[in-house]
Design a protein around this motif. Structure first.
Motif, PDB file in Angstrom:
ATOM      1  N   ASN A  45      -5.706 -26.098   7.025  1.00 52.95           N
ATOM      2  CA  ASN A  45      -6.275 -25.887   8.367  1.00 52.95           C
ATOM      3  C   ASN A  45      -5.909 -24.511   8.919  1.00 52.95           C
ATOM      4  N   GLN A  46      -6.412 -24.247  10.139  1.00 52.75           N
ATOM      5  CA  GLN A  46      -6.094 -23.017  10.865  1.00 52.75           C
ATOM      6  C   GLN A  46      -5.276 -23.366  12.100  1.00 52.75           C
ATOM      7  N   GLN A  47      -4.432 -22.406  12.499  1.00 55.14           N
ATOM      8  CA  GLN A  47      -3.562 -22.648  13.648  1.00 55.14           C
ATOM      9  C   GLN A  47      -3.423 -21.395  14.506  1.00 55.14           C
ATOM     10  N   LEU A  48      -3.194 -21.603  15.785  1.00 51.88           N
ATOM     11  CA  LEU A  48      -2.975 -20.537  16.763  1.00 51.88           C
ATOM     12  C   LEU A  48      -4.168 -19.574  16.783  1.00 51.88           C
ATOM     13  N   ASN A  49      -4.166 -18.635  17.716  1.00 51.99           N
ATOM     14  CA  ASN A  49      -5.298 -17.708  17.837  1.00 51.99           C
ATOM     15  C   ASN A  49      -4.840 -16.322  18.260  1.00 51.99           C
ATOM     16  N   TYR A  50      -5.584 -15.327  17.792  1.00 51.42           N
ATOM     17  CA  TYR A  50      -5.345 -13.953  18.209  1.00 51.42           C
ATOM     18  C   TYR A  50      -5.925 -13.718  19.605  1.00 51.42           C
ATOM     19  N   PRO A  51      -5.250 -12.911  20.446  1.00 52.69           N
ATOM     20  CA  PRO A  51      -5.912 -12.444  21.665  1.00 52.69           C
ATOM     21  C   PRO A  51      -6.991 -11.434  21.285  1.00 52.69           C
ATOM     22  N   PRO A  52      -8.115 -11.384  21.988  1.00 58.59           N
ATOM     23  CA  PRO A  52      -9.245 -10.528  21.577  1.00 58.59           C
ATOM     24  C   PRO A  52      -8.903  -9.056  21.414  1.00 58.59           C
ATOM     25  N   ILE A  53      -7.943  -8.531  22.197  1.00 57.16           N
ATOM     26  CA  ILE A  53      -7.662  -7.099  22.164  1.00 57.16           C
ATOM     27  C   ILE A  53      -7.250  -6.608  20.777  1.00 57.16           C
ATOM     28  N   ILE A  54      -6.690  -7.505  19.951  1.00 52.06           N
ATOM     29  CA  ILE A  54      -6.222  -7.108  18.621  1.00 52.06           C
ATOM     30  C   ILE A  54      -7.356  -7.091  17.596  1.00 52.06           C
ATOM     31  N   GLN A  55      -8.502  -7.679  17.931  1.00 54.09           N
ATOM     32  CA  GLN A  55      -9.600  -7.789  16.979  1.00 54.09           C
ATOM     33  C   GLN A  55      -9.946  -6.437  16.363  1.00 54.09           C
ATOM     34  N   ASP A  56     -10.109  -6.418  15.061  1.00 64.00           N
ATOM     35  CA  ASP A  56     -10.486  -5.239  14.263  1.00 64.00           C
ATOM     36  C   ASP A  56      -9.360  -4.231  14.061  1.00 64.00           C
ATOM     37  N   LEU A  57      -8.170  -4.480  14.632  1.00 66.90           N
ATOM     38  CA  LEU A  57      -7.077  -3.524  14.432  1.00 66.90           C
ATOM     39  C   LEU A  57      -6.325  -3.769  13.131  1.00 66.90           C
ATOM     40  N   ASN A  58      -6.252  -5.048  12.710  1.00 65.11           N
ATOM     41  CA  ASN A  58      -5.560  -5.406  11.465  1.00 65.11           C
ATOM     42  C   ASN A  58      -4.150  -4.828  11.408  1.00 65.11           C
ATOM     43  N   ILE A  59      -3.421  -4.992  12.502  1.00 67.47           N
ATOM     44  CA  ILE A  59      -2.051  -4.470  12.570  1.00 67.47           C
ATOM     45  C   ILE A  59      -1.144  -5.369  11.748  1.00 67.47           C
ATOM     46  N   LEU A  60      -0.383  -4.746  10.831  1.00 63.43           N
ATOM     47  CA  LEU A  60       0.503  -5.492   9.937  1.00 63.43           C
ATOM     48  C   LEU A  60       1.937  -5.025  10.167  1.00 63.43           C
ATOM     49  N   TYR A  61       2.802  -5.935  10.553  1.00 56.07           N
ATOM     50  CA  TYR A  61       4.204  -5.602  10.780  1.00 56.07           C
ATOM     51  C   TYR A  61       5.087  -6.493   9.922  1.00 56.07           C
ATOM     52  N   PRO A  62       6.287  -6.003   9.565  1.00 54.96           N
ATOM     53  CA  PRO A  62       7.113  -6.717   8.589  1.00 54.96           C
ATOM     54  C   PRO A  62       7.799  -7.952   9.151  1.00 54.96           C
ATOM     55  N   HIS A  63       7.915  -8.902   8.305  1.00 54.23           N
ATOM     56  CA  HIS A  63       8.747 -10.089   8.488  1.00 54.23           C
ATOM     57  C   HIS A  63       8.523 -10.789   9.818  1.00 54.23           C
ATOM     58  N   LYS A  64       7.283 -11.229  10.037  1.00 55.25           N
ATOM     59  CA  LYS A  64       6.991 -12.084  11.187  1.00 55.25           C
ATOM     60  C   LYS A  64       7.205 -13.554  10.837  1.00 55.25           C
ATOM     61  N   PHE A  65       7.401 -13.854   9.535  1.00 55.43           N
ATOM     62  CA  PHE A  65       7.767 -15.196   9.077  1.00 55.43           C
ATOM     63  C   PHE A  65       9.226 -15.180   8.621  1.00 55.43           C
ATOM     64  N   ASP A  66       9.909 -16.303   8.821  1.00 51.67           N
ATOM     65  CA  ASP A  66      11.252 -16.444   8.246  1.00 51.67           C
ATOM     66  C   ASP A  66      11.514 -17.898   7.908  1.00 51.67           C
ATOM     67  N   ASN A  67      12.135 -18.108   6.753  1.00 47.07           N
ATOM     68  CA  ASN A  67      12.559 -19.440   6.343  1.00 47.07           C
ATOM     69  C   ASN A  67      14.011 -19.648   6.737  1.00 47.07           C
ATOM     70  N   TYR A  68      14.273 -20.766   7.380  1.00 40.50           N
ATOM     71  CA  TYR A  68      15.658 -21.155   7.674  1.00 40.50           C
ATOM     72  C   TYR A  68      15.803 -22.624   7.332  1.00 40.50           C
ATOM     73  N   LYS A  69      16.666 -22.893   6.359  1.00 47.32           N
ATOM     74  CA  LYS A  69      16.854 -24.246   5.838  1.00 47.32           C
ATOM     75  C   LYS A  69      15.508 -24.816   5.381  1.00 47.32           C
ATOM     76  N   ASP A  70      15.052 -25.917   5.975  1.00 48.93           N
ATOM     77  CA  ASP A  70      13.809 -26.549   5.523  1.00 48.93           C
ATOM     78  C   ASP A  70      12.616 -26.211   6.401  1.00 48.93           C
ATOM     79  N   SER A  71      12.722 -25.171   7.213  1.00 48.05           N
ATOM     80  CA  SER A  71      11.658 -24.878   8.173  1.00 48.05           C
ATOM     81  C   SER A  71      11.173 -23.442   8.061  1.00 48.05           C
ATOM     82  N   LEU A  72       9.907 -23.237   8.433  1.00 45.90           N
ATOM     83  CA  LEU A  72       9.299 -21.914   8.459  1.00 45.90           C
ATOM     84  C   LEU A  72       9.008 -21.541   9.912  1.00 45.90           C
ATOM     85  N   PHE A  73       9.375 -20.313  10.281  1.00 46.79           N
ATOM     86  CA  PHE A  73       9.207 -19.842  11.655  1.00 46.79           C
ATOM     87  C   PHE A  73       8.311 -18.602  11.671  1.00 46.79           C
TER      88      PHE A  73
END
Length: 376
Positions: free
Chosen positions: A190-218
């Motif tokens: 499935n899909q989750q959460l949504n981008y605010p429109p202002i970011i559309q077409d910018l494709n901004i990529l920044y490091p490590h917005k995900f992190d694993n801690y124990k049995d969970s993903l943030f």
């Protein structure tokens, strides 16, 4: 009959209301992290660190990287990915070069602690390629649902998550797509959460917005004041940034039309006087770390939040009471146990080259600072 129907309707409404209240009560309450974006102080590393140690990554002309895009410390190795070279460099825990994996292109990579595998997302092939830390190829995974792939990849147990590209082809402007691993493929869920429109077409990529801690993903998304726990079918906030009213991410900003380019986007961020470019999320037993920009992309803020006491340490860079030349603004790039890892930029050479046309200088070793934080 009418009174009976009326009573039944009231009973159903009361029942639904009670269920709704129970469901809301069962949702976890996000912990508040109070920050002050205008605070631009430095900190002395000796004042906040309980333990400090250093590792030097030895490099040479055949084993060097220009830019660290992914950094991981495993049980036996240090992995450094430079996606600009499509290479993953494998060091020993002491920083000695051992081997490298070359794959073109590397859209993103991760280390799967469960299998001990390095996994490479190749969006051009719509596949995930698997290697062990000896550099041996272990197979690949096909992607069922290729239109939902993005440029960032994360994994927790059998769940894979991609941050989707924020462009016009992503008609729902969903941030995340989740997949489930089944045998030799991963299948779209499935899909989750949504981008605010202002970011559309910018494709901004920044490091490590995900992190694993124990049995969970943030996940810490752009232009949001919440850190989410990501599950296969939903995401729920677990931490919420509490900002002064004048720095909040308001409804007007969320409703802004798409920015025509990054420069317009950055101007808007300054006009709205809010935080942006959330990244570098790392969570361990005691602390939550993240980084954001305020006013301009050059003005970054590092934040440590104590899970035990609620204390917040925010600063722009590190200084040292012992070494007066020690001034760095580097983000946390990794973690191992309760240690956070920061790369120390090499000191500028005072020796001027004899000629601009002369031979290129030898790659410099990369020094890493590993530290734990004081509990108080």
């Amino acid at each position: 009959m009418k009174p009976i129907i009326y009573l039944i309707a009231i009973s159903i409404f009361a029942s639904c209301t009670q269920v709704d209240k129970q469901q809301k009560a069962s949702l976890p309450i996000a912990r508040s992290i109070k920050i002050q974006p205008a605070d631009s102080q430095q900190v002395y590393i000796e004042d906040i660190a309980d333990s400090i140690r250093y590792i030097t990554l030895q490099t040479n002309k055949d084993f060097s990287f220009r830019f660290i895009t992914n950094f991981i410390i495993t049980g036996k190795n240090i992995l450094v990915c430079d996606r600009t070279q499509n290479k993953i460099f494998i060091f020993s825990k002491e920083g000695v070069p051992e081997r490298m994996i070359v794959h073109s292109p590397i859209t993103d990579m991760l280390y799967d602690e469960d299998s001990g595998e390095i996994q490479i997302l190749d969006i051009s092939m719509n596949r995930i390629f698997r290697f062990d830390t000896n550099g041996q190829f272990k197979g690949d995974l096909a992607v069922a649902g290729i239109s939902y792939l993005g440029l960032s990849l994360a994994k927790n147990k059998n769940m894979y998550v991609c941050e989707m590209i924020s462009n016009k082809n992503n008609t729902s402007m969903a941030r995340l797509s989740t997949f489930n691993k089944e045998e030799e493929s991963i299948n779209y869920v499935n899909q989750q959460l949504n981008y605010p429109p202002i970011i559309q077409d910018l494709n901004i990529l920044y490091p490590h917005k995900f992190d694993n801690y124990k049995d969970s993903l943030f996940y810490f998304p752009l232009l949001d004041n919440k850190i989410y726990h990501v599950a296969a079918t939903h995401s729920s906030p677990v931490y919420e940034l509490e900002l002064p009213k004048e720095n909040s991410i308001g409804d007007q900003l969320k409703a802004e039309h798409p920015a025509k380019d990054n420069f317009e986007y950055w101007r808007k961020m300054k006009e709205y006087n809010t935080i942006f470019e959330n990244n570098s999320l790392f969570i361990n037993d005691s602390w939550v770390f993240f980084r954001y920009c305020f006013q301009t992309i050059q003005q970054t803020r590092n934040v440590f939040f104590s899970k035990k006491t609620g204390k917040v340490i925010q600063f722009t860079g590190y200084a040292s009471r012992i070494n007066k030349n020690f001034h760095i603004k580097s983000p946390v790039i990794g973690k191992t146990g309760n240690f956070f890892v920061v790369a120390i930029p090499p000191e500028k050479s005072r020796i001027k080259p004899a000629s601009k046309q002369g031979p290129a200088s030898e790659p410099r070793p990369i020094k890493l600072m590993l530290f734990t934080l004081k509990n108080s």
